[in-house]
Design a protein around this motif. Sequence first.
Motif, short mmCIF file in Angstrom:
data_model
loop_
_atom_site.label_atom_id
_atom_site.label_comp_id
_atom_site.label_asym_id
_atom_site.label_seq_id
_atom_site.Cartn_x
_atom_site.Cartn_y
_atom_site.Cartn_z
N GLU A 48 0.85 -1.19 0.00
CA GLU A 48 0.00 0.00 0.00
C GLU A 48 0.89 1.25 0.00
O GLU A 48 1.93 1.28 0.64
N ALA A 49 0.47 2.26 -0.72
CA ALA A 49 1.23 3.51 -0.74
C ALA A 49 1.06 4.24 0.59
O ALA A 49 0.07 4.06 1.28
N GLU A 50 2.04 5.08 0.91
CA GLU A 50 1.95 5.83 2.17
C GLU A 50 0.77 6.80 2.15
O GLU A 50 0.13 7.03 3.16
N GLN A 51 0.54 7.41 0.99
CA GLN A 51 -0.63 8.28 0.81
C GLN A 51 -1.35 7.81 -0.43
O GLN A 51 -0.71 7.42 -1.40
N VAL A 52 -2.66 7.92 -0.43
CA VAL A 52 -3.43 7.65 -1.64
C VAL A 52 -4.31 8.85 -1.93
O VAL A 52 -5.00 9.37 -1.04
N HIS A 53 -4.21 9.35 -3.13
CA HIS A 53 -5.11 10.40 -3.59
C HIS A 53 -5.97 9.81 -4.69
O HIS A 53 -5.44 9.44 -5.74
N ASP A 54 -7.26 9.74 -4.44
CA ASP A 54 -8.15 9.25 -5.50
C ASP A 54 -8.57 10.45 -6.33
O ASP A 54 -9.26 11.34 -5.87
N LEU A 55 -8.13 10.47 -7.56
CA LEU A 55 -8.39 11.64 -8.40
C LEU A 55 -9.76 11.57 -9.06
O LEU A 55 -10.19 12.54 -9.70
N GLY A 56 -10.41 10.43 -8.93
CA GLY A 56 -11.77 10.32 -9.44
C GLY A 56 -11.90 10.66 -10.92
O GLY A 56 -12.89 11.25 -11.35
N GLY A 57 -10.88 10.32 -11.68
CA GLY A 57 -10.96 10.55 -13.13
C GLY A 57 -10.51 11.93 -13.57
O GLY A 57 -10.59 12.27 -14.75
N ALA A 58 -10.01 12.73 -12.63
CA ALA A 58 -9.52 14.07 -13.00
C ALA A 58 -8.24 13.94 -13.83
O ALA A 58 -7.56 12.92 -13.80
N LEU A 59 -7.94 15.01 -14.56
CA LEU A 59 -6.72 15.03 -15.35
C LEU A 59 -5.50 15.16 -14.45
O LEU A 59 -5.51 15.88 -13.45
N LEU A 60 -4.45 14.46 -14.83
CA LEU A 60 -3.16 14.62 -14.16
C LEU A 60 -2.16 15.03 -15.23
O LEU A 60 -1.92 14.31 -16.19
N ARG A 61 -1.64 16.23 -15.07
CA ARG A 61 -0.75 16.77 -16.11
C ARG A 61 0.59 17.14 -15.50
O ARG A 61 0.71 17.30 -14.28
N PRO A 62 1.62 17.29 -16.35
CA PRO A 62 2.90 17.74 -15.81
C PRO A 62 2.80 19.19 -15.36
O PRO A 62 2.00 19.97 -15.88
N GLY A 63 3.60 19.55 -14.37
CA GLY A 63 3.74 20.96 -14.02
C GLY A 63 4.24 21.72 -15.23
O GLY A 63 5.06 21.22 -15.99
N TYR A 64 3.73 22.94 -15.39
CA TYR A 64 4.14 23.72 -16.55
C TYR A 64 5.47 24.42 -16.27
O TYR A 64 5.80 24.76 -15.13
N ILE A 65 6.20 24.62 -17.35
CA ILE A 65 7.48 25.32 -17.29
C ILE A 65 7.42 26.47 -18.29
O ILE A 65 7.17 26.25 -19.48
N ASP A 66 7.60 27.65 -17.81
CA ASP A 66 7.58 28.84 -18.66
C ASP A 66 8.97 29.00 -19.29
O ASP A 66 9.97 29.06 -18.59
N GLY A 67 9.01 29.06 -20.61
CA GLY A 67 10.29 29.01 -21.31
C GLY A 67 11.06 30.31 -21.38
O GLY A 67 12.25 30.31 -21.75
N HIS A 68 10.43 31.41 -21.05
CA HIS A 68 11.16 32.68 -21.12
C HIS A 68 10.45 33.73 -20.28
O HIS A 68 9.37 34.20 -20.65
N VAL A 69 11.07 34.08 -19.18
CA VAL A 69 10.45 35.00 -18.22
C VAL A 69 11.49 36.00 -17.73
O VAL A 69 12.60 35.62 -17.37
N HIS A 70 11.11 37.27 -17.75
CA HIS A 70 11.85 38.25 -16.95
C HIS A 70 11.12 38.36 -15.63
O HIS A 70 10.12 39.07 -15.52
N LEU A 71 11.62 37.65 -14.65
CA LEU A 71 10.92 37.57 -13.37
C LEU A 71 10.80 38.96 -12.75
O LEU A 71 9.85 39.25 -12.00
N GLU A 72 11.74 39.83 -13.08
CA GLU A 72 11.73 41.18 -12.52
C GLU A 72 10.44 41.94 -12.86
O GLU A 72 10.05 42.86 -12.13
N SER A 73 9.79 41.57 -13.97
CA SER A 73 8.56 42.28 -14.33
C SER A 73 7.44 42.07 -13.32
O SER A 73 6.50 42.85 -13.26
N SER A 74 7.57 41.02 -12.52
CA SER A 74 6.55 40.77 -11.49
C SER A 74 6.74 41.69 -10.30
O SER A 74 5.86 41.82 -9.46
N LEU A 75 7.90 42.33 -10.19
CA LEU A 75 8.28 43.24 -9.10
C LEU A 75 8.44 42.54 -7.75
O LEU A 75 8.69 43.19 -6.74
N VAL A 76 8.29 41.23 -7.72
CA VAL A 76 8.39 40.52 -6.44
C VAL A 76 9.55 39.53 -6.46
O VAL A 76 10.16 39.26 -7.50
N THR A 77 9.83 38.97 -5.29
CA THR A 77 10.92 38.00 -5.17
C THR A 77 10.51 36.67 -5.79
O THR A 77 9.31 36.39 -5.98
#
Lengths: 575, 575
Positions: A48-77
């Motif tokens: 048995e897994a340590e945790q089980v999350h039943d997604l009930g048929g929801a989509l599971l997708r990879p985390g997105y990666i933004d290919g080009h960002v000037h993070l400074e434009s957000s003005l935050v850390t």
Amino acid sequence: MGVSAATARLAHARVVNVFTNELVDGEVLLAGRLIAAVLTRVPGGYPEAEQVHDLGGALLRPGYIDGHVHLESSLVTPAQYARCLLPRGVTGVVCDPHELANVAGEEGVRWLLDASARLPFDVWVTVPSCVPSSPFETIGGEFGPAAMERLMDDPRVVGVAELMSFSDVIAGDEEVLGKAFLGEARGLRVEGHAPSLLGAGLQAYLASGVASDHESTTLEEGREKLRAGAFLMIREGSVTRDLDALMPLVDPRHGDRVGFVTDDRLPHDLLLEGGVDLLVQRAVKAGADPAYAARCASYNVANHFGLPRRGAVAAGYFADLAVCQDLTATPELVFKDGVLVARDGVPLEGAPGGARWGAGEAVPAALLRSVRPARLSEESFRLSAPAGEARVIRAIPNQILTRSETALPTVTDGLVVADPTRDLLKLACVERHGKGGGVGVGLVSGFGMGRGALASSVGHDHHNLMCVGATDADMLGACSRLRELGGGLVAFEGGAVLAELPLPIGGLLTDLSLEETRDLLDDLDAAARALGCELPSPYMALSFLGLAVIPELRLTDLGLVDVTARRLVPFSAGA
Amino acid sequence: MGVSAATARLAHARVVNVFTNELVDGEVLLAGRLIAAVLTRVPGGYPEAEQVHDLGGALLRPGYIDGHVHLESSLVTPAQYARCLLPRGVTGVVCDPHELANVAGEEGVRWLLDASARLPFDVWVTVPSCVPSSPFETIGGEFGPAAMERLMDDPRVVGVAELMSFSDVIAGDEEVLGKAFLGEARGLRVEGHAPSLLGAGLQAYLASGVASDHESTTLEEGREKLRAGAFLMIREGSVTRDLDALMPLVDPRHGDRVGFVTDDRLPHDLLLEGGVDLLVQRAVKAGADPAYAARCASYNVANHFGLPRRGAVAAGYFADLAVCQDLTATPELVFKDGVLVARDGVPLEGAPGGARWGAGEAVPAALLRSVRPARLSEESFRLSAPAGEARVIRAIPNQILTRSETALPTVTDGLVVADPTRDLLKLACVERHGKGGGVGVGLVSGFGMGRGALASSVGHDHHNLMCVGATDADMLGACSRLRELGGGLVAFEGGAVLAELPLPIGGLLTDLSLEETRDLLDDLDAAARALGCELPSPYMALSFLGLAVIPELRLTDLGLVDVTARRLVPFSAGA
């Protein structure tokens, strides 16, 4: 293999498969920070897994990666940025810390790496390649090939950032090509930036080894760049929004050749619309193949930069995952490196596994004491009357382009004064890096302000203090306040601050949250409007008035720059 | 940009665009070894190119790159191999020099790199990962992680070769995983080999970081591996031919995830059918998207291995190009690094630009004097009679698998003798690396030979001398002749050589041409048939009888190996 228990089991998932552009029902087992298996079903006899999350048929997708960002434009850390993006299922960004490099050189870039090193969010870095942007400005950092090379030893440095000086590349400029070569010799990507460049020019640009472009604004341009071999980054920034035009290229036939990026996104837009997740949502709504749209913001970006084990829901990949009802919805669950870090759009504090949001790493002095203008007085903003007409910068609403105009200035006692009745305001660019304290002064039209002054320590790309005002006294007040704050944005009138946002980190970033930042920006915009300003985004417009690489007329600490002619020009239009 | 003349202009080309899977009319300009531009038409004012080739609307495609080749299977040197493949528009291969490494360790692999360094043909290398293949054999080379690491410093080493010991990988064997990690730590690909592995086993295998597989033989297997994230290499070798089964996966929707490889191709097939070009031809004939089929043998392979600037007709890419009427035809012209190297299927000697076919680099002693069996006599092949039944290897026509059988051997004077009337021949494996001179002896059925002996210094994977014979005297004669030749293939009867192919380089490769090699192989097969042999490819069958990793029963220099039980077993079936 079921030899030991999975740390988590995500049951009844509909897995977004970015290799085949399919949605495939399955169960996903995690082993710590990695995905152990994607199975049709977990065989009998498995522990048995340590945790089980039943997604009930929801989509599971990879985390997105933004290919080009000037993070400074957000003005935050980076930490605050991650707090906003992670709940949206964005788990990484490839940054070009161009602004930090202009202010603090190598130390600025290293701070970005340090400040993001322990976040539950991936920050990869492309090394800025065009610092300074032009020879007509004073910057804080030194950032030559030696600094670039040192930074390339960092495993999170994955490329040479956009080679914006495309005309130099085409002309075969050895220094610029040398910077590209530094990256290529290490197997790092050399990133491109070539707005409207087509035909022989585009071919010559790409022949240098430049591997991508994110500046296509029309379908024709995008198609030609794709055919020419550029990794086509489709951008949806705060200002420039290219997805609608380029939608026909979001096609599974293009395989790994298309990626999604945001380039520059402001706090309002990040909070309201999100980051690179917005592109997937919009693309899917516009009818794109859903799995392929997700692929453009995950595997394709990871493949382009050679980010190992990132960007797919597959065995051996890092468990950067989002669970959502469909690809236009905010995720219900977000996992980063196997740890649940957000639920229903809310970041989880103290998540198991030690996700750290952190107050941030120590900020070096080069960034914390970066706003060091010379001692200013009203005389700093003095402008002698020319013999005849003067050059005037015209700001254009919602555009980065400016126009070069001429006008007979209003003169008092032999000195040029702002004349709000004629929409002629004074513009200053105050050197603030402690390097001599030059002040460029000129005239600008288009702001429409009747009173007061606005000032900003964000001033592309050199980030000297940009100040527009109706009186020299208010300009002095605004700039002095920026010095006290150590950087920021200020609205000032009659000896009083009307609104302000401190940006103590390099004069570029605040340590406030994105929400607080947005609210203060609202106050600043309201203050500008109260002063009569007619431009829709006065601080953004102000920050671009010193950008000496975009036509037509600009003001830096060294004076007026005719960008088309590539030279400093006098205030007097006749000279 | 037309600043200087192009070295060549390929006019009126129909360019195979592997980024968009299109055929696009254009003109291609070369600048030395690189492509300078791909243009719709050359603008006015451009200087005339040094050479102009009017392609008259013919296709211009990238040179093909074979993603997985054991070059040793061709039995010829890299130069001879290139002479055959280049005229077919194959301009590079990714090799796994597994056989050279077994014979001569690091020196064997280095020789391959050296012998191909100056050819007009790209040879990239993946570092063998499974030398020796099993603990039940004696090999010539030492080839541990230190040798692997040293080789990885060579810029033409692009990966860790197929991790064939997939059961060890799945079991988490630290030594095997350590070899994979050597590659991953350097950003090199870790290649896979997992025949029939599906489900949890496949997931565990890929979780190790293995990035590809070329062993899929059914559509179901291929689809599952593709979904699981393996770069799906579709193979069309001499023996194993998987393209027909996997054709539905040759689909532009799979973008960069599918590649074409040949794995093992014998001289006959190379000359008659070609190399990886065959896969494109067959795929196109079977209805695949033509540009995508070409992409599977060019850009996709280059992308998988991170081969810079290879695999596309695009500015900045190396000018490895083929001109053909369609993708099922032999190219009319082939360019390598911008130099015309073949025309109408014929390699060009002394091509401009200095294409060198070379007599080859000096072959090191480790390879030239690699066949050093102990002094042999008829007694070396002596086999004491067991108490009852003996184990017998059954060779199966056209299969690498063998069956383990038992039989009461024919005995004379207490010694087992071959008995052609019962299809029971003697089989020997003679240690030949100068490491003690052990000889394994056993019985084999299936050859059907009535007389004489066949011997080979190609004996997978240890490459000790494999010899099958009807009399001990002929076996001795055949093996002695191999010693004289320094390796090769021999058919021997009654004191005389019937046919032979010398393989003086490592006992694996000849310095003859591919055509001469094919003719001698024909003579050898004819000689085997004349001796009564019924197997269709007797020398190939013989070469696999010592492969102690494929079920069921094998013979090495250390004796009989029960592959399923993973142990050495006695000749006596009762023991």
